[in-house]
Design a protein around this motif. Structure first.
Motif, PDB file in Angstrom:
ATOM      1  N   VAL A 119       0.829  -1.197   0.000  1.00 58.91           N
ATOM      2  CA  VAL A 119       0.000   0.000   0.000  1.00 58.91           C
ATOM      3  C   VAL A 119       0.864   1.248   0.000  1.00 58.91           C
ATOM      4  O   VAL A 119       2.015   1.221   0.431  1.00 58.91           O
ATOM      5  CB  VAL A 119      -0.964   0.029   1.209  1.00 58.91           C
ATOM      6  N   GLY A 120       0.294   2.342  -0.477  1.00 54.14           N
ATOM      7  CA  GLY A 120       0.960   3.632  -0.461  1.00 54.14           C
ATOM      8  C   GLY A 120       0.220   4.588   0.453  1.00 54.14           C
ATOM      9  O   GLY A 120      -0.995   4.488   0.623  1.00 54.14           O
ATOM     10  N   ALA A 121       0.967   5.503   1.041  1.00 53.18           N
ATOM     11  CA  ALA A 121       0.359   6.461   1.957  1.00 53.18           C
ATOM     12  C   ALA A 121       1.184   7.744   1.963  1.00 53.18           C
ATOM     13  O   ALA A 121       2.322   7.771   1.492  1.00 53.18           O
ATOM     14  CB  ALA A 121       0.284   5.875   3.364  1.00 53.18           C
ATOM     15  N   LEU A 122       0.577   8.798   2.495  1.00 54.76           N
ATOM     16  CA  LEU A 122       1.239  10.095   2.634  1.00 54.76           C
ATOM     17  C   LEU A 122       1.189  10.546   4.086  1.00 54.76           C
ATOM     18  O   LEU A 122       0.161  10.414   4.750  1.00 54.76           O
ATOM     19  CB  LEU A 122       0.555  11.152   1.773  1.00 54.76           C
ATOM     20  N   TYR A 123       2.293  11.112   4.538  1.00 54.31           N
ATOM     21  CA  TYR A 123       2.389  11.644   5.888  1.00 54.31           C
ATOM     22  C   TYR A 123       2.266  13.160   5.843  1.00 54.31           C
ATOM     23  O   TYR A 123       2.934  13.822   5.046  1.00 54.31           O
ATOM     24  CB  TYR A 123       3.739  11.255   6.498  1.00 54.31           C
ATOM     25  N   ASP A 124       1.400  13.711   6.676  1.00 52.07           N
ATOM     26  CA  ASP A 124       1.208  15.156   6.778  1.00 52.07           C
ATOM     27  C   ASP A 124       2.135  15.694   7.860  1.00 52.07           C
ATOM     28  O   ASP A 124       1.967  15.375   9.046  1.00 52.07           O
ATOM     29  CB  ASP A 124      -0.257  15.453   7.112  1.00 52.07           C
ATOM     30  N   LEU A 125       3.109  16.478   7.465  1.00 48.30           N
ATOM     31  CA  LEU A 125       4.094  16.996   8.417  1.00 48.30           C
ATOM     32  C   LEU A 125       3.467  17.848   9.514  1.00 48.30           C
ATOM     33  O   LEU A 125       3.938  17.855  10.647  1.00 48.30           O
ATOM     34  CB  LEU A 125       5.149  17.827   7.681  1.00 48.30           C
ATOM     35  N   ALA A 126       2.401  18.573   9.182  1.00 50.42           N
ATOM     36  CA  ALA A 126       1.797  19.495  10.148  1.00 50.42           C
ATOM     37  C   ALA A 126       0.931  18.784  11.180  1.00 50.42           C
ATOM     38  O   ALA A 126       0.950  19.127  12.355  1.00 50.42           O
ATOM     39  CB  ALA A 126       0.981  20.549   9.413  1.00 50.42           C
ATOM     40  N   THR A 127       0.153  17.786  10.741  1.00 51.70           N
ATOM     41  CA  THR A 127      -0.796  17.144  11.654  1.00 51.70           C
ATOM     42  C   THR A 127      -0.313  15.802  12.187  1.00 51.70           C
ATOM     43  O   THR A 127      -0.839  15.310  13.174  1.00 51.70           O
ATOM     44  CB  THR A 127      -2.145  16.907  10.961  1.00 51.70           C
ATOM     45  N   GLY A 128       0.670  15.188  11.507  1.00 50.98           N
ATOM     46  CA  GLY A 128       1.127  13.859  11.894  1.00 50.98           C
ATOM     47  C   GLY A 128       0.260  12.735  11.350  1.00 50.98           C
ATOM     48  O   GLY A 128       0.527  11.568  11.605  1.00 50.98           O
ATOM     49  N   GLU A 129      -0.759  13.073  10.592  1.00 55.21           N
ATOM     50  CA  GLU A 129      -1.668  12.055  10.076  1.00 55.21           C
ATOM     51  C   GLU A 129      -1.114  11.356   8.843  1.00 55.21           C
ATOM     52  O   GLU A 129      -0.450  11.964   8.006  1.00 55.21           O
ATOM     53  CB  GLU A 129      -3.022  12.668   9.729  1.00 55.21           C
ATOM     54  N   VAL A 130      -1.442  10.066   8.728  1.00 57.05           N
ATOM     55  CA  VAL A 130      -1.086   9.267   7.562  1.00 57.05           C
ATOM     56  C   VAL A 130      -2.381   8.948   6.821  1.00 57.05           C
ATOM     57  O   VAL A 130      -3.355   8.467   7.413  1.00 57.05           O
ATOM     58  CB  VAL A 130      -0.382   7.949   7.986  1.00 57.05           C
ATOM     59  N   ALA A 131      -2.399   9.247   5.526  1.00 57.50           N
ATOM     60  CA  ALA A 131      -3.567   8.961   4.687  1.00 57.50           C
ATOM     61  C   ALA A 131      -3.177   7.965   3.620  1.00 57.50           C
ATOM     62  O   ALA A 131      -2.177   8.139   2.920  1.00 57.50           O
ATOM     63  CB  ALA A 131      -4.081  10.257   4.038  1.00 57.50           C
ATOM     64  N   LEU A 132      -3.976   6.909   3.481  1.00 53.26           N
ATOM     65  CA  LEU A 132      -3.742   5.914   2.445  1.00 53.26           C
ATOM     66  C   LEU A 132      -4.052   6.496   1.076  1.00 53.26           C
ATOM     67  O   LEU A 132      -4.970   7.298   0.926  1.00 53.26           O
ATOM     68  CB  LEU A 132      -4.584   4.658   2.687  1.00 53.26           C
ATOM     69  N   LEU A 133      -3.290   6.062   0.073  1.00 56.22           N
ATOM     70  CA  LEU A 133      -3.523   6.467  -1.307  1.00 56.22           C
ATOM     71  C   LEU A 133      -4.145   5.316  -2.072  1.00 56.22           C
ATOM     72  O   LEU A 133      -3.734   4.167  -1.897  1.00 56.22           O
ATOM     73  CB  LEU A 133      -2.213   6.863  -1.999  1.00 56.22           C
ATOM     74  N   GLU A 134      -5.103   5.624  -2.915  1.00 59.19           N
ATOM     75  CA  GLU A 134      -5.705   4.609  -3.767  1.00 59.19           C
ATOM     76  C   GLU A 134      -4.864   4.478  -5.023  1.00 59.19           C
ATOM     77  O   GLU A 134      -4.507   5.479  -5.646  1.00 59.19           O
ATOM     78  CB  GLU A 134      -7.144   4.988  -4.124  1.00 59.19           C
ATOM     79  N   ALA A 135      -4.582   3.253  -5.406  1.00 59.83           N
ATOM     80  CA  ALA A 135      -3.787   3.017  -6.631  1.00 59.83           C
ATOM     81  C   ALA A 135      -4.623   3.319  -7.864  1.00 59.83           C
ATOM     82  O   ALA A 135      -5.819   3.199  -7.863  1.00 59.83           O
ATOM     83  CB  ALA A 135      -3.292   1.587  -6.672  1.00 59.83           C
TER      84      ALA A 135
END
Length: 196
Positions: free
Chosen positions: A180-196
């Motif tokens: 799976v792929g995901a992105l980390y938000d530097l400001a909030t600390g949240e990780v959001a999954l990316l849809e392929a």
């Protein structure tokens, strides 16, 4: 920034705090000792960027033995990274590989700058630029949102490359492995999954 000697002293002081049971940042030596007492049984391998603002064990609140971490500039794949992931999946039976990108990635910015300027950074850094360049090109080097969009695109390209790897494709097809792929938000600390 400080000197090499100051940096080394800080690292060693941090290890002394850890060993003495007085960590500042939450990790505990008893967890290290417990993890060392048996075989390693991680449940995931994370491939992330070297960015110092994205410490993978910390942002996922994981302790010793729970995850394997691989970090390269812009989470670029090479033979050593692929071999490491193949080992963890094949030998340790890890069922999850996550590719984690993050906003304001310096490796992506360097790639955009190199493509816009028609230059190469030289040295081994050129390898990172070469590996990230297809994502930048797919987005469009002159697109106003090229940097954040190329980060996403590069994560998805890395996920696709791992899913197609000759030793990972079969476990993926059999449902024993998810990549799976995901992105980390530097400001909030949240990780959001990316849809392929």
């Amino acid at each position: 920034m400080g000197s090499p000697r100051t940096a080394l002293a800080e690292l060693l002081a941090g290890n002394r705090r850890f060993v003495s049971g007085q960590p500042v940042h939450g990790h505990d030596v008893t967890a290290a000792a417990a993890a060392a007492s048996g075989d390693q049984q991680p449940y995931a391998v994370l491939l992330g960027c070297i960015d110092s603002r994205v410490p993978l064990e910390a942002i996922f609140d994981q302790t010793f033995g729970s995850i394997c971490v691989i970090r390269t500039g812009g989470h670029v794949l090479d033979r050593a990274v692929l071999g490491s992931i193949e080992y963890v999946v094949g030998e340790l039976g890890v069922p999850l590989v996550m590719v984690l990108g993050h906003e304001r990635c310096g490796a992506v910015a360097a790639t955009v700058d190199a493509l816009r300027g028609g230059t190469s950074p030289g040295g081994a850094l050129a390898h990172l630029v070469d590996q990230i360049a297809p994502a930048v090109t797919e987005v469009g080097v002159d697109d106003p949102r090229v940097r954040p969009m190329a980060v996403r695109r590069h994560v998805l390209r890395t996920v696709a490359a791992l899913r197609a790897d000759h030793l990972l494709a079969a476990p993926v097809a059999a449902g024993r492995l998810a990549v799976v792929g995901a992105l980390y938000d530097l400001a909030t600390g949240e990780v959001a999954l990316l849809e392929a």
